[in-house]
Structure formats: structure tokens, C-alpha cells
Design a protein around this motif. Structure first.
Motif, PDB file in Angstrom:
ATOM      1  N   PHE A   1       2.325  97.265  45.561  1.00  0.00           N
ATOM      2  CA  PHE A   1       1.479  96.121  45.908  1.00  0.00           C
ATOM      3  C   PHE A   1       2.303  94.843  45.951  1.00  0.00           C
ATOM      4  N   TYR A   2       1.930  93.984  46.896  1.00  0.00           N
ATOM      5  CA  TYR A   2       2.589  92.692  47.054  1.00  0.00           C
ATOM      6  C   TYR A   2       1.485  91.658  47.285  1.00  0.00           C
ATOM      7  N   GLY A   3       1.613  90.473  46.674  1.00  0.00           N
ATOM      8  CA  GLY A   3       0.587  89.460  46.883  1.00  0.00           C
ATOM      9  C   GLY A   3       1.115  88.054  46.705  1.00  0.00           C
ATOM     10  N   THR A   4       0.410  87.102  47.351  1.00  0.00           N
ATOM     11  CA  THR A   4       0.814  85.691  47.334  1.00  0.00           C
ATOM     12  C   THR A   4      -0.020  84.910  46.321  1.00  0.00           C
ATOM     13  N   PRO A   5       0.607  84.351  45.272  1.00  0.00           N
ATOM     14  CA  PRO A   5      -0.163  83.526  44.331  1.00  0.00           C
ATOM     15  C   PRO A   5      -0.816  82.335  45.051  1.00  0.00           C
TER      16      PRO A   5
ATOM     17  N   GLY B   1      15.901  91.279  58.105  1.00  0.00           N
ATOM     18  CA  GLY B   1      16.687  90.130  57.624  1.00  0.00           C
ATOM     19  C   GLY B   1      15.845  88.922  57.258  1.00  0.00           C
ATOM     20  N   LYS B   2      14.567  89.161  56.927  1.00  0.00           N
ATOM     21  CA  LYS B   2      13.703  88.023  56.564  1.00  0.00           C
ATOM     22  C   LYS B   2      14.251  87.278  55.349  1.00  0.00           C
ATOM     23  N   GLY B   3      14.713  88.051  54.359  1.00  0.00           N
ATOM     24  CA  GLY B   3      15.222  87.434  53.127  1.00  0.00           C
ATOM     25  C   GLY B   3      16.428  86.554  53.423  1.00  0.00           C
TER      26      GLY B   3
ATOM     27  N   GLY C   1      22.296 100.674  55.626  1.00  0.00           N
ATOM     28  CA  GLY C   1      23.465  99.941  55.147  1.00  0.00           C
ATOM     29  C   GLY C   1      23.198  99.219  53.842  1.00  0.00           C
ATOM     30  N   ARG C   2      21.925  98.828  53.628  1.00  0.00           N
ATOM     31  CA  ARG C   2      21.561  98.108  52.408  1.00  0.00           C
ATOM     32  C   ARG C   2      21.762  99.013  51.184  1.00  0.00           C
ATOM     33  N   GLY C   3      21.563 100.336  51.416  1.00  0.00           N
ATOM     34  CA  GLY C   3      21.823 101.308  50.349  1.00  0.00           C
ATOM     35  C   GLY C   3      20.903 101.226  49.155  1.00  0.00           C
TER      36      GLY C   3
ATOM     37  N   LEU D   1       5.803  81.632  53.683  1.00  0.00           N
ATOM     38  CA  LEU D   1       5.422  82.899  53.053  1.00  0.00           C
ATOM     39  C   LEU D   1       6.132  84.008  53.807  1.00  0.00           C
ATOM     40  N   GLU D   2       6.939  84.779  53.086  1.00  0.00           N
ATOM     41  CA  GLU D   2       7.629  85.898  53.726  1.00  0.00           C
ATOM     42  C   GLU D   2       6.847  87.149  53.357  1.00  0.00           C
ATOM     43  N   ILE D   3       5.946  87.574  54.234  1.00  0.00           N
ATOM     44  CA  ILE D   3       5.025  88.663  53.877  1.00  0.00           C
ATOM     45  C   ILE D   3       4.861  89.646  55.040  1.00  0.00           C
ATOM     46  N   GLU D   4       4.337  90.835  54.713  1.00  0.00           N
ATOM     47  CA  GLU D   4       4.181  91.830  55.768  1.00  0.00           C
ATOM     48  C   GLU D   4       2.891  91.577  56.565  1.00  0.00           C
ATOM     49  N   VAL D   5       2.690  92.411  57.600  1.00  0.00           N
ATOM     50  CA  VAL D   5       1.682  92.094  58.612  1.00  0.00           C
ATOM     51  C   VAL D   5       0.222  92.110  58.106  1.00  0.00           C
TER      52      VAL D   5
ATOM     53  N   THR E   1       4.444  94.948  42.466  1.00  0.00           N
ATOM     54  CA  THR E   1       4.548  96.038  41.485  1.00  0.00           C
ATOM     55  C   THR E   1       5.826  96.851  41.729  1.00  0.00           C
ATOM     56  N   ARG E   2       6.594  96.470  42.758  1.00  0.00           N
ATOM     57  CA  ARG E   2       7.851  97.193  43.016  1.00  0.00           C
ATOM     58  C   ARG E   2       8.857  96.907  41.899  1.00  0.00           C
ATOM     59  N   GLN E   3       9.738  97.881  41.646  1.00  0.00           N
ATOM     60  CA  GLN E   3      10.809  97.702  40.655  1.00  0.00           C
ATOM     61  C   GLN E   3      11.833  96.707  41.208  1.00  0.00           C
ATOM     62  N   PRO E   4      12.405  95.874  40.348  1.00  0.00           N
ATOM     63  CA  PRO E   4      13.441  94.942  40.845  1.00  0.00           C
ATOM     64  C   PRO E   4      14.659  95.706  41.367  1.00  0.00           C
ATOM     65  N   ARG E   5      15.240  95.212  42.461  1.00  0.00           N
ATOM     66  CA  ARG E   5      16.514  95.761  42.938  1.00  0.00           C
ATOM     67  C   ARG E   5      17.631  95.059  42.171  1.00  0.00           C
ATOM     68  N   ALA E   6      18.813  95.643  42.232  1.00  0.00           N
ATOM     69  CA  ALA E   6      19.959  95.029  41.542  1.00  0.00           C
ATOM     70  C   ALA E   6      20.107  93.581  42.005  1.00  0.00           C
TER      71      ALA E   6
ATOM     72  N   HIS F   1       9.874 106.206  55.863  1.00  0.00           N
ATOM     73  CA  HIS F   1       8.552 105.582  55.745  1.00  0.00           C
ATOM     74  C   HIS F   1       8.609 104.134  56.256  1.00  0.00           C
ATOM     75  N   ARG F   2       9.628 103.396  55.833  1.00  0.00           N
ATOM     76  CA  ARG F   2       9.762 101.995  56.258  1.00  0.00           C
ATOM     77  C   ARG F   2       9.932 101.894  57.773  1.00  0.00           C
ATOM     78  N   MET F   3      10.643 102.882  58.369  1.00  0.00           N
ATOM     79  CA  MET F   3      10.831 102.862  59.830  1.00  0.00           C
ATOM     80  C   MET F   3       9.509 103.094  60.564  1.00  0.00           C
TER      81      MET F   3
HETATM   82  P1  5GP Z   1      10.610  94.380  49.871  1.00  0.00           P
HETATM   83  O1  5GP Z   1      10.182  95.538  49.010  1.00  0.00           O
HETATM   84  O2  5GP Z   1      11.599  94.807  50.921  1.00  0.00           O
HETATM   85  O3  5GP Z   1      11.062  93.189  49.066  1.00  0.00           O
HETATM   86  O4  5GP Z   1       9.307  93.900  50.662  1.00  0.00           O
HETATM   87  C1  5GP Z   1       8.546  94.805  51.383  1.00  0.00           C
HETATM   88  C2  5GP Z   1       7.610  94.065  52.313  1.00  0.00           C
HETATM   89  O5  5GP Z   1       6.647  93.339  51.560  1.00  0.00           O
HETATM   90  C3  5GP Z   1       8.327  93.046  53.187  1.00  0.00           C
HETATM   91  O6  5GP Z   1       7.841  93.184  54.515  1.00  0.00           O
HETATM   92  C4  5GP Z   1       7.912  91.720  52.587  1.00  0.00           C
HETATM   93  O7  5GP Z   1       7.879  90.698  53.565  1.00  0.00           O
HETATM   94  C5  5GP Z   1       6.516  92.055  52.123  1.00  0.00           C
HETATM   95  N1  5GP Z   1       6.002  91.116  51.117  1.00  0.00           N
HETATM   96  C6  5GP Z   1       6.694  90.412  50.195  1.00  0.00           C
HETATM   97  N2  5GP Z   1       5.859  89.655  49.495  1.00  0.00           N
HETATM   98  C7  5GP Z   1       4.616  89.851  49.990  1.00  0.00           C
HETATM   99  C8  5GP Z   1       3.331  89.302  49.693  1.00  0.00           C
HETATM  100  O8  5GP Z   1       3.126  88.474  48.823  1.00  0.00           O
HETATM  101  N3  5GP Z   1       2.279  89.772  50.416  1.00  0.00           N
HETATM  102  C9  5GP Z   1       2.425  90.694  51.403  1.00  0.00           C
HETATM  103  N4  5GP Z   1       1.332  91.059  52.059  1.00  0.00           N
HETATM  104  N5  5GP Z   1       3.627  91.205  51.723  1.00  0.00           N
HETATM  105  C10 5GP Z   1       4.708  90.796  51.029  1.00  0.00           C
END
Ligand code: 5GP
Length: 209
Positions: A96-100, A33-35, A152-154, A116-120, A56-61, A163-165
Motif C-alpha cells: 500500500f502507498y498513500g499521500t498524507p 526514473g520518477k525518483g 539494472g536497479r537490482g 506528488l510522485e504517485i502511481e496512476v 507498507t513496502r520494506q525500505p530499500r537499501a 509484475h511491474r512490467m
Molecule cells: P516504489 O516501490 O518503486 O517506491 O513505488 C512504487 C509505485 O508507487 C511508484 O509508481 C510510485 O510512484 C508509487 N507511489 C509512491 N507513493 C505513492 C502514494 O502515496 N500513492 C500512490 N497511489 N502511489 C505512490
């Protein structure tokens, strides 16, 4: 009247203590529930700036480019890495996910707080660069509850959910690297706890000042 040097130092300390924004990192397993917590926090604390990540993930609806994420191709993301435009980046469940970088640095220099809402993995890289950041880990009430929320998010197929679990269990094991743990049993309470953390961190006496 000339101010004695000691007084001037005190004033400088006060100015420095108040001028820089806080860098807040919020992590927690997928589906915790971070979002939702971030959206609610931004309503309650409109002055809090939210960092929009590249992915690089595809946008969700319902997701919009530039609002939820900057959606990039792998080539574009690679270019951002090569041009040193990312403060951190990580691969997570095949994307891939990254913070500008510039946006974060400019916001902090302007005296505003940024979240910043980011993974570990990414959070640990940020911690190396910003040890003075505030690192908050959001926990589900239980792993069963977490699985139920992702299902439930579906939005994910069974393989991605599994994998996420498994990533979630690994992430919870790294929680000790964070400053605070907040259980998201109820959005309202979780937000109150995070708001209290931010308020307290603004009052903290930082040894470097
Ligand atoms: P989702 O695909 O559910 O939007 O995000 C998957 C994971 O990537 C979540 O744990 C989210 O917090 C993380 N995430 C989102 N943006 C970034 C980012 O810029 N950097 C990193 N390292 N993780 C991120």
C-alpha cells in the motif's frame, strides 16, 4: 478616491490567481526514473515541496524513514485510512502507498507548489478531488529500455520485475487522463520540460478565478 467595484474585483482575481500553490502529480511506470527526476527537480527548484508518502513496502537499501517514505506496518496504514489521514491511497504490486492529506493541503494553502510522485490509480483519485491539479506522465523511451532499467536497479526479483512490467503497460494505457506526457530520454531534458510546464501553469488563466 474610492475604487470603482470593477477595479476591486480585478485586484481580488489577481490575488487569488497568485496566492495558491500548484498541485503537481507526477506518474509513470516503475523504473522510468520518477525518483531521479524529482531529486533533480528539487535541486533546480528548491521552492518546490515534495510530498513524502506512507507505504507498507520494506525500505530499500539507503532509504530513510521520513525522507523517502514513511514506512508503516499494514495495521498503521489501515489506521491512517480509517482516520481519513490520506488524500489517496492505492495497492501497488502487493504493497500500500498513500499521500498524507494535511501536508498537501497546508502546503497549497501556504501558496507553495507541491509535487506528488504517485502511481496512476492514486493520481486518478487526486484528480477527482483536485481537478485543477497539473498531471504529468513520465514515459520511458521504450518498454525494452524500461525493463533494462528495472533489472539494472537490482532491487527486485524476477517475479516482481515481471509484475511491474505488466502494471507498466496498463499504466501507459491510462496516460490520456494526464495533461502532459514527458519522455525521460535524458534526465536533464526531462527536468527542463517539467520546469517549463510548471512555469507555464503559473501563467495560465484559470477560469475559476
Ligand atoms: P516504489 O516501490 O518503486 O517506491 O513505488 C512504487 C509505485 O508507487 C511508484 O509508481 C510510485 O510512484 C508509487 N507511489 C509512491 N507513493 C505513492 C502514494 O502515496 N500513492 C500512490 N497511489 N502511489 C505512490
Amino acid at each position: 478616491i474610492v475604487c470603482p467595484p470593477r477595479k476591486k474585483t480585478t485586484t481580488n482575481k489577481m490575488e487569488r490567481a497568485m496566492s495558491k500553490g500548484l498541485l503537481i502529480v507526477l506518474s509513470g511506470p516503475s523504473g522510468v526514473g520518477k525518483g531521479t527526476v524529482c531529486t533533480e527537480l528539487r535541486k533546480r527548484m528548491p521552492e518546490l515541496v515534495y510530498s513524502v508518502s506512507a507505504t507498507t513496502r520494506q525500505p530499500r537499501a539507503g532509504e530513510e524513514n521520513g525522507v523517502n517514505y514513511f514506512f508503516k506496518t499494514r495495521e498503521q496504514f489501515q489506521e491512517m485510512i480509517e482516520n481519513d489521514q490520506l488524500l489517496e491511497y492505492a495497492e501497488y504490486v502487493g504493497n500500500f502507498y498513500g499521500t498524507p492529506r494535511d501536508f498537501v493541503e497546508e502546503t497549497l494553502a501556504g501558496g507553495k507548489d507541491i509535487i506528488l510522485e504517485i502511481e496512476v490509480q492514486g493520481a486518478l483519485k487526486v484528480k477527482e478531488k483536485f481537478p485543477e491539479g497539473v498531471f504529468v506522465f513520465l514515459l520511458p523511451p521504450s518498454l525494452d529500455e524500461l525493463k533494462g532499467r528495472i533489472q539494472g536497479r537490482g532491487t527486485e526479483n524476477q517475479a516482481t520485475i515481471d509484475h511491474r512490467m505488466s502494471v507498466a503497460a496498463h499504466e501507459i494505457g491510462l496516460m490520456e487522463n494526464y495533461d502532459y506526457a514527458v519522455v525521460n530520454d535524458e534526465i536533464d531534458l526531462a527536468c527542463q520540460r517539467i520546469q517549463s510546464i510548471i512555469i507555464a501553469e503559473h501563467c495560465r488563466i484559470r477560469k475559476s478565478c
